[in-house]
Design an enzyme around this catalytic site. Structure first.
Site, PDB file in Angstrom:
ATOM      1  N   LYS A  17     -11.090  -0.203   9.810  1.00  0.00           N
ATOM      2  CA  LYS A  17     -11.240  -1.464   9.074  1.00  0.00           C
ATOM      3  C   LYS A  17     -11.662  -2.611   9.989  1.00  0.00           C
ATOM      4  O   LYS A  17     -11.875  -3.732   9.521  1.00  0.00           O
ATOM      5  CB  LYS A  17      -9.926  -1.827   8.369  1.00  0.00           C
ATOM      6  CG  LYS A  17      -9.501  -0.824   7.295  1.00  0.00           C
ATOM      7  CD  LYS A  17      -8.224  -1.268   6.617  1.00  0.00           C
ATOM      8  CE  LYS A  17      -7.647  -0.184   5.717  1.00  0.00           C
ATOM      9  NZ  LYS A  17      -8.495   0.102   4.545  1.00  0.00           N
ATOM     10  N   ASP A  70       2.450  -4.390   8.136  1.00  0.00           N
ATOM     11  CA  ASP A  70       1.196  -3.674   7.888  1.00  0.00           C
ATOM     12  C   ASP A  70       0.071  -4.699   8.002  1.00  0.00           C
ATOM     13  O   ASP A  70      -0.122  -5.527   7.114  1.00  0.00           O
ATOM     14  CB  ASP A  70       1.225  -3.040   6.495  1.00  0.00           C
ATOM     15  CG  ASP A  70      -0.110  -2.421   6.094  1.00  0.00           C
ATOM     16  OD1 ASP A  70      -1.073  -2.489   6.878  1.00  0.00           O
ATOM     17  OD2 ASP A  70      -0.194  -1.893   4.963  1.00  0.00           O
ATOM     18  N   CYS A  99      -4.699   2.200  -3.859  1.00  0.00           N
ATOM     19  CA  CYS A  99      -3.439   2.675  -3.259  1.00  0.00           C
ATOM     20  C   CYS A  99      -2.300   1.692  -3.489  1.00  0.00           C
ATOM     21  O   CYS A  99      -1.392   1.564  -2.658  1.00  0.00           O
ATOM     22  CB  CYS A  99      -3.609   2.958  -1.769  1.00  0.00           C
ATOM     23  SG  CYS A  99      -4.661   4.379  -1.416  1.00  0.00           S
ATOM     24  N   HIS A 142       0.868  -1.187   0.000  1.00  0.00           N
ATOM     25  CA  HIS A 142       0.000   0.000   0.000  1.00  0.00           C
ATOM     26  C   HIS A 142       0.896   1.227   0.000  1.00  0.00           C
ATOM     27  O   HIS A 142       2.005   1.211   0.545  1.00  0.00           O
ATOM     28  CB  HIS A 142      -0.872  -0.045   1.255  1.00  0.00           C
ATOM     29  CG  HIS A 142      -1.970   0.972   1.302  1.00  0.00           C
ATOM     30  ND1 HIS A 142      -1.744   2.294   1.607  1.00  0.00           N
ATOM     31  CD2 HIS A 142      -3.315   0.851   1.111  1.00  0.00           C
ATOM     32  CE1 HIS A 142      -2.903   2.953   1.598  1.00  0.00           C
ATOM     33  NE2 HIS A 142      -3.859   2.096   1.294  1.00  0.00           N
ATOM     34  N   GLN A 164      -5.205  -5.427   6.913  1.00  0.00           N
ATOM     35  CA  GLN A 164      -6.147  -6.383   6.325  1.00  0.00           C
ATOM     36  C   GLN A 164      -6.157  -7.720   7.068  1.00  0.00           C
ATOM     37  O   GLN A 164      -6.895  -8.631   6.671  1.00  0.00           O
ATOM     38  CB  GLN A 164      -5.807  -6.615   4.849  1.00  0.00           C
ATOM     39  CG  GLN A 164      -5.845  -5.367   3.987  1.00  0.00           C
ATOM     40  CD  GLN A 164      -7.242  -4.780   3.838  1.00  0.00           C
ATOM     41  OE1 GLN A 164      -8.249  -5.442   4.074  1.00  0.00           O
ATOM     42  NE2 GLN A 164      -7.311  -3.515   3.449  1.00  0.00           N
TER      43      GLN A 164
END
Length: 420
Positions: free
Chosen positions: A231, A205, A374, A128, A208
């Site tokens: 999220k 990261d 992104c 991202h 998700q």
């Protein structure tokens, strides 16, 4: 307990999400843009409202009742986040506005202090922009070199190439846990182990992954991990940075101001202890408290249960997509049980622009994403200007997928008739 025992979580929880009970263009809303942001259950909305209606005061700075209640709620939420990801200490959880801010804190505090010319940073082509642009800035300022892990033939993380990139010059590996475009689940434990063997630090990261299945930072052994609240059923404007305590202690503060100080003089200051050292100024108090409510909600459902149900949805989604002609889906295929990738599908349809597809689906009440998500460098690698993306969460159902597939096929047929 009833929810946990139910195989179909969605049937039990949909009524908790008031936003889902509406019509778009006179059609029932089917929300399939969860990789961008999730919806919020009533428990989270009420927690936010409770703070502003009854407890609104600044934290850590007042002895009066409202301030005490606000502080207790704010710090209790930190404990919940620490438990969610199995941090060794609550001091390892830093509140941020979002994952982007969390990555920038690491980049500017640790990166500018520790990186020098010739040092190497390893990223991936699937990152991202939030885990790419900050490191490009830091590399330009320090003279560090960035190297990129590519994709395998099945469009997953190329572990063998990664091994060849590692060396004694590698100082940092920053990698996404789950690609928001490819849906692949990267082998973070092995990535971390290999990086630590050459003395490199690792940032994950986890935007998700944290909302979708259990995360254990001590087992992963990452040095930092970031996530965004919006999220994972929490409000926007709140996220967190996890970091190993000894590393956070060694990092200089990034933002200066109130709260992050112990003592201030005209010619110098001393920093506050963790976690407040990195939380300058008045924070997003209500949002942090609501994040705690979101963690309660997710853990009440059970992260294992959420993951198992989403695997079923993934298997069903890809089974249905297989019947749609002229479709190019990016990333690896799941197993027949839905394992091996996240509950999302980025795709393109031959001769139809992704934004046109998304617009027409919206007229059927179906919300999907279109664009580069992104991940512009990844899309260039895939030779696509953008893609459409349908992403699922635990409140979605097979019926949602069925309606999406019917509308998708109708849209493809419509464009086909226009070309005839």
């Amino acid at each position: 307990m009833t929810i946990i025992q139910e195989k179909n979580i969605a049937d039990k929880v949909r009524s908790d999400f008031p936003i889902l009970n509406q019509k778009i263009h006179d059609k029932p809303l089917i929300y399939l843009d969860n990789a961008a942001t999730s919806q919020k259950p009533e428990a989270v909305l009420k927690a936010l409202q409770q703070y502003y209606e009854y407890d609104n005061a600044n934290v850590h700075r007042g002895a009066h009742t409202l301030s005490v209640r606000a502080t207790e709620g704010y710090e209790a939420a930190r404990n919940k986040v620490a438990k969610l990801i199995n941090a060794a200490s609550r001091q390892e959880i830093i509140y941020t506005r979002n994952a982007t801010e969390a990555i920038n804190i690491v980049a500017y505090s640790w990166g500018l202090t520790n990186l020098k010319a010739g040092d190497e940073i390893i990223l991936t082509v699937m990152e991202h922009h939030s885990n790419l642009v900050p490191w490009r800035i830091i590399a330009e300022r320090t003279g560090a070199i960035i190297k990129y892990v590519g994709l395998t033939e099945t469009e997953t993380f190329d572990l063998e190439q990664y091994k060849t990139l590692l060396s004694e010059r590698t100082k940092l590996v920053a990698v996404v846990h789950i690609s928001n475009t490819l849906g692949c689940i990267n082998p973070v434990e092995e990535i971390v182990t290999l990086a630590h063997q050459v003395g490199a630090k690792v940032l994950i990261d986890a935007c998700q992954s944290v909302p979708h299945f259990p995360i254990n930072v001590q087992q992963i052994d990452c040095d930092w991990l970031v996530a965004s609240g919006h999220k994972m059923c929490a409000p926007t404007g709140i996220g967190f940075l996890y970091g190993k305590k000894e590393i956070l202690d060694a990092m200089p503060p990034f933002f200066g101001g109130g709260e992050m100080i112990a003592d201030v003089y005209l010619d110098h200051f001393t920093s506050n202890e963790l976690p407040h050292k990195f939380e300058a100024g008045t924070p997003a108090i209500g949002e942090a408290i609501a994040l705690g409510a979101a963690v309660d909600y997710l853990m009440g459902l059970g992260m294992d249960n959420i993951h198992a149900y989403e695997e079923e949805l993934t298997a069903y989604l890809f089974k249905k997509l297989a019947d749609v002609p002229k479709l190019r889906i990016y990333g690896p295929k799941p197993t027949t049980e839905g394992k091996g990738r996240a509950a999302l599908a980025s795709f393109n349809v031959e001769n139809i622009h992704a934004s046109d597809l998304s617009t027409l689906l919206d007229h059927e009440g179906i919300a999907i994403r279109s664009g580069h998500h992104c991940t512009q460098p990844l899309h260039r690698l895939l030779e696509a200007s953008g893609s459409a993306r349908a992403s699922l969460y635990f409140y979605n159902t097979r019926e949602d997928i069925d309606r999406f597939i019917v509308a998708l096929q109708d849209t493809i047929d419509f464009f086909g008739s226009m070309m005839d």
